[in-house]
Design an enzyme around this catalytic site. Structure first.
Site, short mmCIF file in Angstrom:
data_model
loop_
_atom_site.label_atom_id
_atom_site.label_comp_id
_atom_site.label_asym_id
_atom_site.label_seq_id
_atom_site.Cartn_x
_atom_site.Cartn_y
_atom_site.Cartn_z
N MET A 35 -9.82 -5.87 12.95
CA MET A 35 -9.78 -5.49 11.54
C MET A 35 -9.42 -6.67 10.64
O MET A 35 -9.56 -6.60 9.42
CB MET A 35 -8.81 -4.33 11.32
CG MET A 35 -9.42 -3.01 11.80
SD MET A 35 -8.26 -1.66 11.95
CE MET A 35 -7.55 -1.59 10.35
N ARG A 89 2.30 -2.20 21.42
CA ARG A 89 3.35 -2.93 22.13
C ARG A 89 4.61 -2.07 22.21
O ARG A 89 5.23 -1.95 23.25
CB ARG A 89 3.62 -4.24 21.37
CG ARG A 89 4.69 -5.09 21.95
CD ARG A 89 4.81 -6.39 21.19
NE ARG A 89 5.17 -6.18 19.78
CZ ARG A 89 5.31 -7.15 18.89
NH1 ARG A 89 5.11 -8.41 19.26
NH2 ARG A 89 5.65 -6.90 17.64
N ALA A 118 -1.91 -0.85 9.15
CA ALA A 118 -3.37 -1.02 9.18
C ALA A 118 -4.03 0.11 9.97
O ALA A 118 -5.05 0.67 9.55
CB ALA A 118 -3.72 -2.38 9.79
N LYS A 134 0.82 -1.23 0.00
CA LYS A 134 0.00 0.00 0.00
C LYS A 134 0.85 1.28 0.00
O LYS A 134 0.47 2.29 -0.59
CB LYS A 134 -0.95 0.00 1.20
CG LYS A 134 -2.02 -1.07 1.09
CD LYS A 134 -2.98 -1.01 2.28
CE LYS A 134 -3.91 -2.22 2.25
NZ LYS A 134 -4.90 -2.18 3.33
N GLY A 181 -2.44 -1.14 18.29
CA GLY A 181 -1.53 -1.23 17.16
C GLY A 181 -1.18 0.15 16.63
O GLY A 181 -1.91 1.13 16.88
N GLY A 216 -13.36 -8.39 10.88
CA GLY A 216 -13.29 -7.34 9.87
C GLY A 216 -13.83 -7.72 8.49
O GLY A 216 -13.53 -7.03 7.51
#
Ligand code: ATR
Length: 277
Positions: A218, A152, A131, A65, A127, A242
């Protein structure tokens, strides 16, 4: 024949060809839609070859992407915010336009299909990778009362928040939170990590869930089980993977290419059915 494709690596499990075939049948459009495997760092030549051979448009998935965003001449606001493109179309005067329909697809699934509120709610996003970058702008546009980003690696969440604070009108709702700073009873918790894909559970305090919390992953299918199982086991009011987001982002891509709106509900149902067979 309208030639479309989805580019990524891996790509063999992509459901996009089934989804676009279902949309095409609804509105009487003829198309071919292939899966194209992109070798490491080869997105631009592979995509260029596809368009040179008559391609009308394409979808782009992990890990291409960012390369797709670099590839296009012009990009929509969501794509520029995310620095990621999931839909490429041809510009009338030549060259390519990139859009990112992931964020609007997620928001449509949450609000319309699942009936979850986003405005004036407290959202926790897990996260801080590609994404999450792809959907954060769309979530913020829904004007939640806060969006906490927990990752994390805390530093990456701080960097992502900084980026969005400087790109969008500075927004007081958005903050990166460490594990100790997580609050209680978020209204909506969205897992945007890839932990589930590696069959890993995220270590989270159950207090982030209240009896009215809604939890979304997701990822769809097996990759969502670890997080959604944790959410159900700790009393979430509602959970969803998702799959709806996947279909909604595809519907928005289809609309970009053909200027036709399609029905998504039956397609989501059809894919669920295929999953259980
Ligand atoms: P994607 O494009 O799928 O977002 P990515 O950009 O590599 O992939 O990001 C993966 C995200 O999942 C990151 O936020 C990552 O956390 P780190 O930044 O700490 O690496 C997160 N992630 C992956 N495995 C995880 C795990 N086992 N527990 C928690 N977070 C995890």
């Amino acid at each position: 024949m309208n030639q479309l494709a989805v580019f990524g690596n891996p790509i063999e499990h992509s459901r996009s060809p089934d989804i676009h075939a279902a949309f095409a049948a609804q509105v009487d459009v003829e198309l071919t839609y292939n899966r194209i495997l992109v070798p490491d760092n080869e997105f631009a030549p592979v995509a260029q070859r596809f368009f040179d051979n008559g391609g009308l448009g394409c979808n782009v998935t992990v890990p291409c992407k960012g390369d797709a965003w670099e590839f296009v001449k012009e990009a929509g606001e969501n794509a520029n915010l995310a620095e990621a493109v999931n839909t490429i179309s041809l510009l009338p005067g030549g060259g390519f336009r990139g859009d990112n329909t992931d964020g609007p697809g997620l928001v449509t699934d949450l609000r319309q299909n699942l009936g979850w509120s986003l405005g004036d709610t407290r959202i926790l996003v897990l996260g801080a990778g590609g994404a999450v970058r792809g959907v954060l702008g769309s979530l913020l546009q829904e004007e939640p009362s806060l969006v906490h980003l927990h990752n994390r690696t805390h530093k990456t969440a701080l960097q992502l928040v900084d980026r969005f604070q400087s790109c969008m009108k500075p927004t007081g709702q958005l903050a990166a939170v460490s594990k100790d700073e997580l609050e209680k009873d978020y209204d909506v918790i969205i897992n945007g990590t890839s932990a589930g894909l590696a069959d890993q559970a995220i270590d989270l305090p159950p207090a982030i869930l209240g009896k009215d919390s809604c939890c979304y992953d997701m990822v769809y299918g097996a990759g969502a089980r670890a997080f959604l199982g944790w959410a159900e086991g700790n009393g979430a009011r509602a959970t969803s993977d998702g799959l709806g987001m996947l279909v909604e982002q595809a519907a928005l891509a289809f609309e970009i290419w053909f200027n036709k709106k399609v029905e998504t509900e039956a397609v989501i149902r059809q894919l669920r059915q295929m999953e259980t067979e």
